[in-house]
Scaffold this motif. Structure first.
Motif, PDB file in Angstrom:
ATOM      1  N   ALA A  71       0.850  -1.256   0.241  1.00 10.30           N
ATOM      2  CA  ALA A  71       0.027  -0.048  -0.140  1.00 10.30           C
ATOM      3  C   ALA A  71       0.546   0.641   0.249  1.00 10.30           C
ATOM      4  N   GLY A  72       2.141   1.076   0.879  1.00  6.99           N
ATOM      5  CA  GLY A  72       2.896   2.386   1.132  1.00  6.99           C
ATOM      6  C   GLY A  72       2.965   3.131  -0.433  1.00  6.99           C
ATOM      7  N   ALA A  73       4.162   1.635  -1.307  1.00  2.44           N
ATOM      8  CA  ALA A  73       4.561   2.427  -2.567  1.00  2.44           C
ATOM      9  C   ALA A  73       3.539   2.355  -3.762  1.00  2.44           C
ATOM     10  N   PHE A  74       2.541   1.957  -3.935  1.00  5.46           N
ATOM     11  CA  PHE A  74       1.608   1.888  -4.500  1.00  5.46           C
ATOM     12  C   PHE A  74       1.332   3.271  -4.675  1.00  5.46           C
ATOM     13  N   SER A  75       0.944   4.084  -3.440  1.00  5.51           N
ATOM     14  CA  SER A  75      -0.022   5.091  -2.838  1.00  5.51           C
ATOM     15  C   SER A  75       1.365   6.798  -2.802  1.00  5.51           C
ATOM     16  N   GLY A  76       2.242   6.437  -2.710  1.00  2.00           N
ATOM     17  CA  GLY A  76       3.132   6.639  -2.890  1.00  2.00           C
ATOM     18  C   GLY A  76       3.975   6.922  -3.954  1.00  2.00           C
ATOM     19  N   ARG A  94       7.412  23.143  -9.248  1.00  2.00           N
ATOM     20  CA  ARG A  94       7.134  21.734  -8.780  1.00  2.00           C
ATOM     21  C   ARG A  94       7.878  20.941  -7.863  1.00  2.00           C
ATOM     22  N   GLY A  95       9.287  21.489  -7.294  1.00  3.63           N
ATOM     23  CA  GLY A  95       9.343  20.697  -5.618  1.00  3.63           C
ATOM     24  C   GLY A  95       8.265  21.101  -4.896  1.00  3.63           C
ATOM     25  N   LEU A  96       7.463  22.399  -4.878  1.00  3.87           N
ATOM     26  CA  LEU A  96       6.147  21.804  -3.718  1.00  3.87           C
ATOM     27  C   LEU A  96       5.073  20.803  -3.833  1.00  3.87           C
ATOM     28  N   ALA A  97       5.131  21.021  -5.606  1.00  2.00           N
ATOM     29  CA  ALA A  97       3.759  20.026  -5.757  1.00  2.00           C
ATOM     30  C   ALA A  97       4.281  18.929  -5.481  1.00  2.00           C
ATOM     31  N   ASP A  98       5.336  17.978  -5.714  1.00  2.53           N
ATOM     32  CA  ASP A  98       6.474  16.756  -5.318  1.00  2.53           C
ATOM     33  C   ASP A  98       5.629  16.584  -3.724  1.00  2.53           C
ATOM     34  N   LEU A  99       6.520  18.055  -3.144  1.00  6.87           N
ATOM     35  CA  LEU A  99       6.337  17.513  -1.420  1.00  6.87           C
ATOM     36  C   LEU A  99       4.308  17.135  -1.883  1.00  6.87           C
ATOM     37  N   LEU A 100       4.384  17.972  -1.795  1.00  5.46           N
ATOM     38  CA  LEU A 100       2.644  18.049  -1.538  1.00  5.46           C
ATOM     39  C   LEU A 100       2.346  17.039  -1.945  1.00  5.46           C
ATOM     40  N   VAL A 105      -0.989  11.946  -0.207  1.00  3.43           N
ATOM     41  CA  VAL A 105      -1.455  11.161  -0.446  1.00  3.43           C
ATOM     42  C   VAL A 105      -1.345   9.926   0.917  1.00  3.43           C
ATOM     43  N   VAL A 106       0.180  10.276   1.729  1.00  4.34           N
ATOM     44  CA  VAL A 106       0.524   9.123   2.853  1.00  4.34           C
ATOM     45  C   VAL A 106      -0.473   9.371   3.561  1.00  4.34           C
ATOM     46  N   LEU A 107      -0.697  10.973   3.681  1.00  4.32           N
ATOM     47  CA  LEU A 107      -2.259  11.322   4.894  1.00  4.32           C
ATOM     48  C   LEU A 107      -3.392  10.922   4.828  1.00  4.32           C
ATOM     49  N   ALA A 108      -3.848  10.773   3.301  1.00  2.08           N
ATOM     50  CA  ALA A 108      -5.358   9.805   2.891  1.00  2.08           C
ATOM     51  C   ALA A 108      -5.280   8.764   3.448  1.00  2.08           C
ATOM     52  N   VAL A 109      -3.985   8.111   2.600  1.00  3.84           N
ATOM     53  CA  VAL A 109      -3.860   6.629   3.175  1.00  3.84           C
ATOM     54  C   VAL A 109      -3.843   6.155   4.715  1.00  3.84           C
ATOM     55  N   THR A 110      -2.836   6.677   5.183  1.00  2.00           N
ATOM     56  CA  THR A 110      -2.501   6.278   6.445  1.00  2.00           C
ATOM     57  C   THR A 110      -4.487   6.473   7.221  1.00  2.00           C
ATOM     58  N   TYR A 111      -4.956   7.531   7.050  1.00  2.00           N
ATOM     59  CA  TYR A 111      -6.456   8.017   8.080  1.00  2.00           C
ATOM     60  C   TYR A 111      -7.772   6.603   7.114  1.00  2.00           C
ATOM     61  N   LEU A 112      -7.738   5.904   5.625  1.00  2.00           N
ATOM     62  CA  LEU A 112      -8.326   5.384   5.543  1.00  2.00           C
ATOM     63  C   LEU A 112      -7.973   3.556   6.199  1.00  2.00           C
ATOM     64  N   SER A 113      -6.532   4.078   5.792  1.00  2.00           N
ATOM     65  CA  SER A 113      -5.851   2.240   6.360  1.00  2.00           C
ATOM     66  C   SER A 113      -6.679   2.189   7.704  1.00  2.00           C
ATOM     67  N   ILE A 114      -6.468   3.409   9.165  1.00  2.00           N
ATOM     68  CA  ILE A 114      -6.595   2.900  10.512  1.00  2.00           C
ATOM     69  C   ILE A 114      -8.266   3.462  10.496  1.00  2.00           C
ATOM     70  N   VAL A 115      -9.174   3.367   9.775  1.00  2.00           N
ATOM     71  CA  VAL A 115      -9.950   3.397   9.939  1.00  2.00           C
ATOM     72  C   VAL A 115     -10.869   2.335   9.188  1.00  2.00           C
ATOM     73  N   VAL A 116     -10.191   1.954   8.093  1.00  2.00           N
ATOM     74  CA  VAL A 116     -10.883   1.176   7.601  1.00  2.00           C
ATOM     75  C   VAL A 116      -9.991  -0.229   7.683  1.00  2.00           C
ATOM     76  N   GLY A 117      -9.085   0.106   7.736  1.00  2.00           N
ATOM     77  CA  GLY A 117      -8.262  -1.044   8.035  1.00  2.00           C
ATOM     78  C   GLY A 117      -8.179  -1.856   9.432  1.00  2.00           C
ATOM     79  N   GLU A 118      -8.425  -1.153  10.137  1.00  2.00           N
ATOM     80  CA  GLU A 118      -8.251  -1.289  11.111  1.00  2.00           C
ATOM     81  C   GLU A 118      -9.414  -0.785  12.812  1.00  2.00           C
ATOM     82  N   LEU A 119      -9.258  -0.082  12.257  1.00  2.00           N
ATOM     83  CA  LEU A 119     -11.051   0.164  13.735  1.00  2.00           C
ATOM     84  C   LEU A 119     -11.741   0.222  13.497  1.00  2.00           C
ATOM     85  N   VAL A 120     -12.383  -0.236  12.375  1.00  2.00           N
ATOM     86  CA  VAL A 120     -14.114  -0.793  12.186  1.00  2.00           C
ATOM     87  C   VAL A 120     -13.920  -2.570  11.984  1.00  2.00           C
ATOM     88  N   PRO A 121     -12.593  -3.052  11.741  1.00  2.00           N
ATOM     89  CA  PRO A 121     -12.879  -4.184  11.456  1.00  2.00           C
ATOM     90  C   PRO A 121     -12.511  -5.194  13.130  1.00  2.00           C
TER      91      PRO A 121
END
Length: 444
Positions: A71-76, A94-100, A105-121
């Motif tokens: 998940a980290g590899a695909f999302s990043g 371009r530098g700021l765009a890459d950083l943001l 993406v990492v923030l969104a995937v982490t959020y979904l992983s915690i809620v959908v991938g951990e807490l709810v199950p």
């Protein structure tokens, strides 16, 4: 996008592993066994997985770790670059765009992983662990077989670390203790699954299983018995005076018992004008040792022709009698009609202290005050507990402190402790009102 779909699938797969892990860990094995006997699909597979929890947990950990890496590899790499290109197209450097892009993406995937991938199950697994365990067990069995080599390596590594720290790598033997049962029953009462009276009855059954017959019998000093050598008239007086329907009959002594006489048989013969033969009226009653378990005596009484057992010590001396009523009262308590003028065994006073009858069973007292009593103890009552704490015959006013509680003798019936005042050690109490000596029965 394909990458986004892959990330979502990986998050859901992580949720499946989290769901399976908590469901199988939280599932109660007795309940799983019952479901397996009912033929519930997946129950036997769930039991098999819980038989080897180390291997199953290793499999789950492998799955969660691999899913996290993918998940980290695909999302990043994919989603982060895609979002960065969008932001750069909006005019960001371009530098700021890459950083943001990468950070969002990492923030969104982490959020979904915690809620959908951990807490709810995990919350779903806790709601009905056994049912969820049966559903996921077949899938996790297949995964466990596929991951056997890696799981074995992790399991062996964990065992090695345990041994390095001086701990056994073996799983502790599964054992349900009586305390576990008590806690489960208490929790069932708090949740409303059972009534308070049901909890008290269950607690009474557990206590009865720990008691010897000596703790529930009517002791020798309070047994009404008929002396066959004293004549029919003396027997009639005993039968009229006694509230009991059956009376032991002895040949000149309570240590030479012939059996048990039914009071109505004796009185009926006298009303007919007969002079009954007391020895002929005596029915054989089972004799039990005073060390016998109360539940074993209950089984004996269930099979006996006479519902009364004669209790003897190791020297053959008569110690008392026990009836089904004595055993029933240990579970449900005494009925009001049987109490007569007898005072209750425990009364709470206005200052918060407790006034206990000396004959109150010690295990009931311990349960009420949270005390721990030795499994092997020479006493069965509150009076015996106080005698053991003092180490001598007490006088009124003598007190002993044990496990944070103060036990004061406030009334004596001859040499027998009749009333005990119990309060937290150091508490200032009002003096106990005097009580009539001999107000309640004694228990050996």
């Amino acid at each position: 996008m394909l990458e986004l779909a892959i990330v979502l699938v990986l998050i859901l797969l992580n949720g499946l592993f989290a769901l399976s892990e908590l469901a199988l860990v939280a599932a109660r094995r007795p309940r799983l066994r019952a479901l397996a006997e009912e033929g519930r699909p997946g129950a036997r597979a769930a039991l098999a997985l819980t038989d080897d929890p180390a291997r199953f947990l290793s499999t789950v950990q492998i799955g969660i770790t691999l899913v996290g890496i993918l998940a980290g590899a695909f999302s990043g790499a994919a989603l982060g670059g895609y979002l960065a290109a969008i932001l750069a197209g909006l005019g960001l450097p371009r530098g700021l765009a890459d950083l943001l892009g990468f950070g969002l993406v990492v923030l969104a995937v982490t959020y979904l992983s915690i809620v959908v991938g951990e807490l709810v199950p995990k919350r779903l697994a806790l709601r009905n662990a056994e049912r969820v365990a049966c559903l996921v067990a077949p899938v996790m069995t297949v995964v466990s077989r596929v991951a056997t080599p890696a799981a074995w390596l992790l399991d062996a590594s964990g065992d090695l670390i345990f041994r390095l720290f001086g701990h056994s790598a073996e799983e502790p033997e599964e054992r349900v203790t009586e305390e576990d049962v008590r806690q489960l029953v208490a929790e069932a009462e708090r949740s409303g699954a059972i009534e308070a009276v049901e909890r008290r009855m269950i607690a009474g059954v557990l206590r009865l299983g720990e008691r010897s017959v000596r703790a529930v019998m009517t002791p020798r000093g309070e047994v009404h018995w008929i002396d066959a050598t004293a004549g029919v008239e003396a027997a009639r007086e005993v039968a009229l005076r006694s509230p009991h329907s059956r009376l032991p009959v002895g040949d000149g002594s309570a240590d030479a018992l012939l059996g048990v006489i039914r009071s109505r048989d004796l009185l009926a013969a006298l009303l007919r004008g007969e002079q009954p033969d007391l020895r002929a009226l005596a029915q054989q009653a089972p004799a039990v040792p005073d060390t016998a378990d109360a539940l074993d005596v209950l089984a004996t009484l269930r099979e006996a022709a006479v519902p009364m057992a004669l209790v003897h010590d190791e020297y053959g001396n008569f110690e008392g009698v026990v009836t089904p009523t004595d055993l029933t009262e240990a579970i449900v308590g005494a009925f009001r009609a049987d109490l007569g003028e007898e005072e209750p065994k425990a009364v709470r006073r206005e200052d918060g202290s407790w006034l206990l009858a000396g004959w109150m069973p010690a295990d009931e007292m311990a349960e009420r005050f949270g005390l721990r009593l030795p499994e092997e103890r020479p006493y069965h009552t509150v009076a015996g507990f106080v005698l053991g704490a003092l180490g001598r015959l007490p006088q009124v006013g003598d007190a002993a402190v044990a496990q944070g509680w103060r036990f004061e003798v406030v009334d004596m019936d001859g040499r027998r402790i009749d009333k005990v005042l119990v309060a937290p050690a150091g508490a200032v109490l009002a003096p106990a009102a005097p009580h009539r000596a001999g107000s309640g029965p004694a228990r050996a």
